[in-house]
Design a protein around this motif. Sequence first.
Motif, PDB file in Angstrom:
ATOM      1  N   GLY A 148     -40.629 -68.573 -58.783  1.00 51.26           N
ATOM      2  CA  GLY A 148     -39.275 -68.807 -59.265  1.00 51.26           C
ATOM      3  C   GLY A 148     -38.375 -69.267 -58.139  1.00 51.26           C
ATOM      4  O   GLY A 148     -38.628 -69.006 -56.965  1.00 51.26           O
ATOM      5  N   ARG A 149     -37.317 -69.975 -58.517  1.00 52.76           N
ATOM      6  CA  ARG A 149     -36.396 -70.473 -57.497  1.00 52.76           C
ATOM      7  C   ARG A 149     -35.060 -70.791 -58.158  1.00 52.76           C
ATOM      8  O   ARG A 149     -35.006 -71.178 -59.321  1.00 52.76           O
ATOM      9  N   VAL A 150     -33.963 -70.609 -57.378  1.00 49.99           N
ATOM     10  CA  VAL A 150     -32.625 -71.001 -57.832  1.00 49.99           C
ATOM     11  C   VAL A 150     -32.251 -72.295 -57.130  1.00 49.99           C
ATOM     12  O   VAL A 150     -32.264 -72.367 -55.895  1.00 49.99           O
ATOM     13  N   ILE A 151     -31.922 -73.328 -57.908  1.00 49.29           N
ATOM     14  CA  ILE A 151     -31.403 -74.579 -57.350  1.00 49.29           C
ATOM     15  C   ILE A 151     -29.943 -74.646 -57.763  1.00 49.29           C
ATOM     16  O   ILE A 151     -29.629 -74.869 -58.934  1.00 49.29           O
ATOM     17  N   TRP A 152     -29.063 -74.383 -56.806  1.00 49.44           N
ATOM     18  CA  TRP A 152     -27.643 -74.181 -57.111  1.00 49.44           C
ATOM     19  C   TRP A 152     -26.866 -75.460 -56.818  1.00 49.44           C
ATOM     20  O   TRP A 152     -26.673 -75.842 -55.676  1.00 49.44           O
ATOM     21  N   PHE A 153     -26.376 -76.123 -57.882  1.00 48.43           N
ATOM     22  CA  PHE A 153     -25.591 -77.345 -57.770  1.00 48.43           C
ATOM     23  C   PHE A 153     -24.112 -76.984 -57.692  1.00 48.43           C
ATOM     24  O   PHE A 153     -23.581 -76.319 -58.586  1.00 48.43           O
ATOM     25  N   THR A 154     -23.435 -77.426 -56.640  1.00 44.07           N
ATOM     26  CA  THR A 154     -22.004 -77.183 -56.505  1.00 44.07           C
ATOM     27  C   THR A 154     -21.301 -78.486 -56.156  1.00 44.07           C
ATOM     28  O   THR A 154     -21.857 -79.349 -55.467  1.00 44.07           O
TER      29      THR A 154
ATOM     30  N   ARG B  83     -37.861 -83.927 -65.091  1.00 46.60           N
ATOM     31  CA  ARG B  83     -38.978 -84.274 -64.213  1.00 46.60           C
ATOM     32  C   ARG B  83     -39.896 -83.061 -64.003  1.00 46.60           C
ATOM     33  O   ARG B  83     -41.131 -83.173 -64.087  1.00 46.60           O
ATOM     34  N   LEU B  84     -39.312 -81.913 -63.758  1.00 48.57           N
ATOM     35  CA  LEU B  84     -40.110 -80.699 -63.521  1.00 48.57           C
ATOM     36  C   LEU B  84     -40.809 -80.235 -64.800  1.00 48.57           C
ATOM     37  O   LEU B  84     -41.971 -79.813 -64.773  1.00 48.57           O
ATOM     38  N   HIS B  85     -40.088 -80.318 -65.917  1.00 49.24           N
ATOM     39  CA  HIS B  85     -40.668 -79.889 -67.195  1.00 49.24           C
ATOM     40  C   HIS B  85     -41.858 -80.767 -67.578  1.00 49.24           C
ATOM     41  O   HIS B  85     -42.867 -80.274 -68.105  1.00 49.24           O
ATOM     42  N   ALA B  86     -41.752 -82.051 -67.291  1.00 48.53           N
ATOM     43  CA  ALA B  86     -42.852 -82.966 -67.611  1.00 48.53           C
ATOM     44  C   ALA B  86     -44.109 -82.613 -66.834  1.00 48.53           C
ATOM     45  O   ALA B  86     -45.227 -82.923 -67.266  1.00 48.53           O
ATOM     46  N   GLU B  87     -43.958 -81.959 -65.686  1.00 46.86           N
ATOM     47  CA  GLU B  87     -45.115 -81.552 -64.878  1.00 46.86           C
ATOM     48  C   GLU B  87     -45.621 -80.155 -65.241  1.00 46.86           C
ATOM     49  O   GLU B  87     -46.495 -79.618 -64.569  1.00 46.86           O
ATOM     50  N   GLY B  88     -45.034 -79.571 -66.269  1.00 49.53           N
ATOM     51  CA  GLY B  88     -45.493 -78.259 -66.709  1.00 49.53           C
ATOM     52  C   GLY B  88     -44.822 -77.095 -65.998  1.00 49.53           C
ATOM     53  O   GLY B  88     -45.267 -75.946 -66.131  1.00 49.53           O
ATOM     54  N   ARG B  89     -43.729 -77.360 -65.247  1.00 50.85           N
ATOM     55  CA  ARG B  89     -42.997 -76.268 -64.584  1.00 50.85           C
ATOM     56  C   ARG B  89     -42.114 -75.570 -65.615  1.00 50.85           C
ATOM     57  O   ARG B  89     -41.602 -76.188 -66.545  1.00 50.85           O
ATOM     58  N   HIS B  90     -41.929 -74.292 -65.409  1.00 49.59           N
ATOM     59  CA  HIS B  90     -41.103 -73.495 -66.320  1.00 49.59           C
ATOM     60  C   HIS B  90     -39.679 -73.451 -65.776  1.00 49.59           C
ATOM     61  O   HIS B  90     -39.423 -72.881 -64.713  1.00 49.59           O
TER      62      HIS B  90
ATOM     63  N   ALA C  17     -24.825 -65.377 -61.057  1.00 42.82           N
ATOM     64  CA  ALA C  17     -25.734 -65.018 -59.961  1.00 42.82           C
ATOM     65  C   ALA C  17     -26.705 -63.936 -60.405  1.00 42.82           C
ATOM     66  O   ALA C  17     -27.902 -63.972 -60.073  1.00 42.82           O
ATOM     67  N   GLU C  18     -26.220 -62.957 -61.159  1.00 42.36           N
ATOM     68  CA  GLU C  18     -27.104 -61.881 -61.640  1.00 42.36           C
ATOM     69  C   GLU C  18     -28.120 -62.426 -62.644  1.00 42.36           C
ATOM     70  O   GLU C  18     -29.299 -62.048 -62.614  1.00 42.36           O
ATOM     71  N   VAL C  19     -27.675 -63.307 -63.542  1.00 43.43           N
ATOM     72  CA  VAL C  19     -28.614 -63.908 -64.506  1.00 43.43           C
ATOM     73  C   VAL C  19     -29.652 -64.745 -63.770  1.00 43.43           C
ATOM     74  O   VAL C  19     -30.849 -64.713 -64.094  1.00 43.43           O
ATOM     75  N   SER C  20     -29.223 -65.499 -62.768  1.00 42.59           N
ATOM     76  CA  SER C  20     -30.152 -66.316 -61.983  1.00 42.59           C
ATOM     77  C   SER C  20     -31.218 -65.450 -61.329  1.00 42.59           C
ATOM     78  O   SER C  20     -32.401 -65.807 -61.301  1.00 42.59           O
ATOM     79  N   ARG C  21     -30.795 -64.311 -60.779  1.00 43.83           N
ATOM     80  CA  ARG C  21     -31.758 -63.408 -60.128  1.00 43.83           C
ATOM     81  C   ARG C  21     -32.810 -62.931 -61.116  1.00 43.83           C
ATOM     82  O   ARG C  21     -34.012 -62.890 -60.802  1.00 43.83           O
TER      83      ARG C  21
ATOM     84  N   MET D  11     -33.779 -64.494 -63.803  1.00 43.39           N
ATOM     85  CA  MET D  11     -34.645 -65.620 -64.162  1.00 43.39           C
ATOM     86  C   MET D  11     -35.671 -65.904 -63.063  1.00 43.39           C
ATOM     87  O   MET D  11     -36.835 -66.225 -63.351  1.00 43.39           O
ATOM     88  N   VAL D  12     -35.258 -65.780 -61.794  1.00 40.12           N
ATOM     89  CA  VAL D  12     -36.206 -65.952 -60.690  1.00 40.12           C
ATOM     90  C   VAL D  12     -37.263 -64.859 -60.740  1.00 40.12           C
ATOM     91  O   VAL D  12     -38.456 -65.099 -60.514  1.00 40.12           O
ATOM     92  N   ASP D  13     -36.841 -63.625 -61.042  1.00 41.54           N
ATOM     93  CA  ASP D  13     -37.783 -62.516 -61.162  1.00 41.54           C
ATOM     94  C   ASP D  13     -38.789 -62.787 -62.285  1.00 41.54           C
ATOM     95  O   ASP D  13     -39.957 -62.365 -62.215  1.00 41.54           O
ATOM     96  N   ALA D  14     -38.336 -63.508 -63.314  1.00 40.49           N
ATOM     97  CA  ALA D  14     -39.223 -63.861 -64.420  1.00 40.49           C
ATOM     98  C   ALA D  14     -40.134 -65.029 -64.089  1.00 40.49           C
ATOM     99  O   ALA D  14     -41.037 -65.361 -64.870  1.00 40.49           O
ATOM    100  N   GLY D  15     -39.932 -65.685 -62.936  1.00 46.23           N
ATOM    101  CA  GLY D  15     -40.796 -66.781 -62.526  1.00 46.23           C
ATOM    102  C   GLY D  15     -40.274 -68.154 -62.868  1.00 46.23           C
ATOM    103  O   GLY D  15     -40.981 -69.155 -62.709  1.00 46.23           O
ATOM    104  N   LEU D  16     -39.020 -68.255 -63.332  1.00 46.03           N
ATOM    105  CA  LEU D  16     -38.472 -69.542 -63.731  1.00 46.03           C
ATOM    106  C   LEU D  16     -37.858 -70.287 -62.547  1.00 46.03           C
ATOM    107  O   LEU D  16     -37.378 -69.670 -61.590  1.00 46.03           O
ATOM    108  N   ILE D  17     -37.873 -71.616 -62.637  1.00 48.90           N
ATOM    109  CA  ILE D  17     -37.072 -72.445 -61.742  1.00 48.90           C
ATOM    110  C   ILE D  17     -35.765 -72.698 -62.476  1.00 48.90           C
ATOM    111  O   ILE D  17     -35.729 -73.417 -63.475  1.00 48.90           O
ATOM    112  N   VAL D  18     -34.680 -72.066 -61.993  1.00 48.91           N
ATOM    113  CA  VAL D  18     -33.412 -72.135 -62.700  1.00 48.91           C
ATOM    114  C   VAL D  18     -32.462 -73.037 -61.930  1.00 48.91           C
ATOM    115  O   VAL D  18     -32.261 -72.877 -60.734  1.00 48.91           O
ATOM    116  N   MET D  19     -31.914 -74.019 -62.630  1.00 44.98           N
ATOM    117  CA  MET D  19     -30.928 -74.920 -62.051  1.00 44.98           C
ATOM    118  C   MET D  19     -29.548 -74.485 -62.521  1.00 44.98           C
ATOM    119  O   MET D  19     -29.286 -74.421 -63.725  1.00 44.98           O
TER     120      MET D  19
END
Length: 628
Positions: free
Chosen positions: A459-465, A482-489, A521-525, A527-535
């Motif tokens: 999992g990873r947080v990609i934070w756009f500001t 792009r990531l979803h097309a490669e099978g990333r969650h 930030a708490e929701v992102s954490r 989602m990362v714990d769940a293994g998701l790449i969250v933007m």
Amino acid sequence: MSTSDLIAEDIEAYLLHHQHKSLLRFLTCGSVDDGKSTLIGRMLYDSKMIFEDQLAALEVYSRKVGTQGGDIDFALLVDGLSAEREQGITIDVAYRFFSTDKRKFIVADTPGHEQYTRNMVTGASTADAAIILIDARKGVLTQTRRHSYLVSLLGIRHVVLAINKMDLVDYRQDRFDEILADYRAFAAQIGITDFTAIPMSALKGENVTEPSSKMAWYAGAPLLRWLEDAPVEDDLQARPFRMPVQWVNRPDLDFRGFSGLVSSGVIRPGDSIKALPSGRESTVARIVTLGADLPEAVAGQSITLTLNDEIDISRGDVIALAGQPPEVADQFESTIVWFDDEALLPGRPYLMKLGARTVTAQVAEPKYKVNVNTLEKLAATRLELNEIGVCNLSLSAPIAFDPYVANKDLGGFILIDRLSNRTVGAGMLHFALRRSQNIHWQAMDVDKAARAASMGHKGRVIWFTGLSGSGKSTIANLLEKRLHAEGRHTYVLDGDNVRHGLNRDLGFTDVDRVENIRRVAEVSRLMVDAGLIVMVSFISPFRAERQLARERVEAGEFVEVFIDTPLAEAERRDVKGLYAKARAGDLKNFTGIDSPYEAPESPEIRIDTTAMTPEQAAEAIYVWLNNN
């Protein structure tokens, strides 16, 4: 033999005697022109703590800017700033040292004006006693009430009500009794039930160091004698033993000790102790000092304790008697005095320093703030400079503490801005919130590593500001495709979308923006714990909140992407028409117009949208992610 005789005949004996005198810290406070600085100057003068060159300079200043018609103006000994001398008021806290045959003193002269409340709190934070001055002509004033409230709030137990300028009311007992009755009625409302009232004239020296023949109707001690006899040390030694650990002392492989200042109580070899917050126990082997081991140590001594067991104790932990330990918690109710020009923002992370321990703290919206002039409790959403409020605190880790009323060292704290390192507030802990004792982390068998293995990626947080209209959501959407097309969650948390549900109750004030990002930030954490790449696509204008989001996940799991679009370009695009509304005054607190945006200082990725299309930007981020 007097001190002066001892200095002249046996300087070594004097120094030894001086070394073992007790120390009293006290402050003077009261209304403007009540004579605080004059009183301190008089005590310095009468205790012969002024050098000849200082006295000569004082005489020059007294003729130049003094208020006594050419006579010595004792206030000028304390008012050290030129602005103070010129205006005849105290602005900053002035500390002075003096001593008598019986005791050493450090006195803090604190400002009387309301706008210097933080200065007074600073001076009072280490005081053992307080002298509250009243002008005998004016009686109990608003500033008297404010400073008395602050003295009570800060837990100063030894209080003198110095009714000054009695020479201007002909030393009348009936005037003294009238003021005393008024003050006693008010003091009872704020918890000051035990105080000593002394009539005096600081300028004339009446009842300051010696009893006054002009007020024979007063049978009590003069001020200086009261200060010499105030039983401060006895109070601390009677309380439970507490020693915050300042240093783990390891000079060689054969010695391991724990050094610190004894905050309260008494400790002896053989006593059973408990280290907090870990709760581990042992017994005291030795009490080590520079000269020799001690049979006991008491409050106010700096010592090193060695233990009979190898237990893990670190800087910031607290050593206490096993049978009388402090509490341990991570959520509290507290009173906070705000020091900074920039208001306290509920939800924003600050550093909290209590003793030798520093943790991250988040302050909830104030329950109320106190009007220090009327003692009214007022509704508040934040605290401004010099304001005082009652707030709940949540900490990043449990700490050992005592309520401030029981132990200042384990109940008093400061708040520090995480980016500038400014001290922005000071506070007093009341009690631990019950929910902090009832809620515990529930361990689960399926952990983050197991979920990552199942997903096939971490999992990873990609934070756009970036500013509104910079293209954050557009680029985040392209990257997710792009990531979803490669099978990333993956998942995108978009600022507008989240405000339709989770954050629909929040507006756009600075306070609401902080809470907006805290929740995301708490929701992102999670989602990362769940293994998701969250933007995460949010303006997120404040660096402190973006840093909070980064710290919610592990190192390497947070990627800050700065979508760098100049304000003029973002305003030119104005896809949603928001900038036009903001310029017209129809949209308040809009970032870039009437609310600030703090650009990232060192983001992992910077995208210049004036040089890249959204597709190129998404590709650049994708490449960076694969390479890192």
